[in-house]
Design a protein around this motif. Structure first.
Motif, PDB file in Angstrom:
ATOM      1  N   ASN A  61       7.190  -7.326  -0.069  1.00 19.48           N
ATOM      2  CA  ASN A  61       5.994  -6.564  -0.440  1.00 19.48           C
ATOM      3  C   ASN A  61       6.289  -5.583  -1.557  1.00 19.48           C
ATOM      4  OD1 ASN A  61       4.296  -7.823   1.332  1.00 19.48           O
ATOM      5  ND2 ASN A  61       4.707  -6.378   2.993  1.00 19.48           N
ATOM      6  N   SER A  62       7.484  -5.023  -1.541  1.00 18.25           N
ATOM      7  CA  SER A  62       7.874  -4.091  -2.593  1.00 18.25           C
ATOM      8  C   SER A  62       7.951  -4.816  -3.933  1.00 18.25           C
ATOM      9  CB  SER A  62       9.225  -3.473  -2.250  1.00 18.25           C
ATOM     10  OG  SER A  62       9.667  -2.662  -3.296  1.00 18.25           O
ATOM     11  N   SER A 119      13.818   1.126  -5.314  1.00 17.17           N
ATOM     12  CA  SER A 119      13.530   0.065  -4.347  1.00 17.17           C
ATOM     13  C   SER A 119      14.658  -0.945  -4.263  1.00 17.17           C
ATOM     14  CB  SER A 119      12.218  -0.626  -4.680  1.00 17.17           C
ATOM     15  OG  SER A 119      12.372  -1.425  -5.823  1.00 17.17           O
ATOM     16  N   TYR A 157       4.475  -5.496  -5.394  1.00 17.60           N
ATOM     17  CA  TYR A 157       3.856  -4.329  -6.034  1.00 17.60           C
ATOM     18  C   TYR A 157       4.345  -4.178  -7.469  1.00 17.60           C
ATOM     19  CZ  TYR A 157       2.658   0.463  -7.144  1.00 17.60           C
ATOM     20  OH  TYR A 157       2.169   1.578  -7.769  1.00 17.60           O
ATOM     21  N   LEU A 165       0.697   4.232  -2.718  1.00 16.40           N
ATOM     22  CA  LEU A 165       0.468   5.622  -2.320  1.00 16.40           C
ATOM     23  C   LEU A 165       1.626   6.525  -2.736  1.00 16.40           C
ATOM     24  CD1 LEU A 165      -1.153   5.124   1.188  1.00 16.40           C
ATOM     25  CD2 LEU A 165      -2.275   5.815  -0.934  1.00 16.40           C
ATOM     26  N   SER A 166       2.849   6.016  -2.637  1.00 15.79           N
ATOM     27  CA  SER A 166       4.010   6.781  -3.113  1.00 15.79           C
ATOM     28  C   SER A 166       3.923   7.011  -4.609  1.00 15.79           C
ATOM     29  CB  SER A 166       5.306   6.036  -2.781  1.00 15.79           C
ATOM     30  OG  SER A 166       5.455   5.891  -1.413  1.00 15.79           O
ATOM     31  N   ASP A 209      14.646  -4.400  -1.946  1.00 11.02           N
ATOM     32  CA  ASP A 209      13.837  -4.157  -0.742  1.00 11.02           C
ATOM     33  C   ASP A 209      13.127  -5.421  -0.302  1.00 11.02           C
ATOM     34  OD1 ASP A 209      12.619  -0.715  -0.866  1.00 11.02           O
ATOM     35  OD2 ASP A 209      14.413  -1.574  -0.008  1.00 11.02           O
ATOM     36  N   LYS A 267       0.824  -1.203   0.000  1.00  4.49           N
ATOM     37  CA  LYS A 267       0.000   0.000   0.000  1.00  4.49           C
ATOM     38  C   LYS A 267       0.858   1.253   0.000  1.00  4.49           C
ATOM     39  CE  LYS A 267      -3.910  -2.069   2.343  1.00  4.49           C
ATOM     40  NZ  LYS A 267      -4.718  -2.109   3.562  1.00  4.49           N
ATOM     41  N   SER A 268       1.973   1.213   0.730  1.00 11.09           N
ATOM     42  CA  SER A 268       2.821   2.401   0.778  1.00 11.09           C
ATOM     43  C   SER A 268       3.459   2.677  -0.584  1.00 11.09           C
ATOM     44  CB  SER A 268       3.888   2.255   1.856  1.00 11.09           C
ATOM     45  OG  SER A 268       4.782   1.215   1.529  1.00 11.09           O
ATOM     46  N   LYS A 269       3.811   1.624  -1.317  1.00 10.02           N
ATOM     47  CA  LYS A 269       4.374   1.823  -2.658  1.00 10.02           C
ATOM     48  C   LYS A 269       3.327   2.426  -3.595  1.00 10.02           C
ATOM     49  CE  LYS A 269       8.522   0.226  -2.177  1.00 10.02           C
ATOM     50  NZ  LYS A 269       9.659   1.114  -2.220  1.00 10.02           N
TER      51      LYS A 269
END
Length: 160
Positions: free
Chosen positions: A48-49, A42, A52, A6-7, A45, A2-4
């Protein structure tokens, strides 16, 4: 993941505001550009990264696949309606499911129903078979293979 995402959206909006172009093409270009930047940054990383960066291309591929199938089905049904000859070979087919969760089965059934000429009728009580009515069933095994290698396989690649 989710953070990726949103970024990616945040970088896309920054791109759009900096360029001053609020057209769809500029949003799309900004999204692709920020996706590539995030992918490069990334490196190695967390898992999860990596997920995505695999799932976004699959979603885009699935959208194009669905639009292609939708276009083909619309042309086939429009041809059937506009010609006097009856070319349909309707039938109900039991398609064994690899999809197991309620979400997977529901999305698959809805995608099949959205395609003209096909309708998901029911799911077996043990959720292992989806019954589909189709306007054109030449060979049931070919029809089942098309559903399994088309919609179901691509959908499960995204959801799992």
């Amino acid at each position: 993941m989710k953070s990726k995402f949103l970024s990616n959206i945040l970088l896309t909006l920054i791109w759009v505001f900096l360029t001053g172009g609020y057209e769809f093409n500029n949003f799309l270009f900004g999204f692709i550009l920020s996706f590539i930047i995030l992918w490069i940054l990334s490196g190695a990383d967390d898992k999860n990264s990596k997920k995505y960066f695999k799932i976004i291309p699959r979603i885009i591929s699935f959208i194009f696949f669905f639009l292609w199938e939708l276009t083909k089905a619309n042309i086939q049904v429009a041809y059937e309606v506009s010609t006097p000859k009856f070319n349909m070979k309707p039938g109900i087919v039991a398609v064994p499911l690899d999809a197991k969760t309620d979400l997977e089965i529901t999305l698959l059934a809805n995608l099949i129903t959205l395609t003209p000429g096909t309708l998901a009728l029911d799911v077996s009580t043990d959720r292992s078979v989806l019954y589909i009515h189709a306007m054109y069933v030449e060979d049931k095994q070919v029809f089942i293979a098309d559903i399994k290698t088309g919609f179901e396989k691509r959908l499960l690649e995204i959801l799992r």
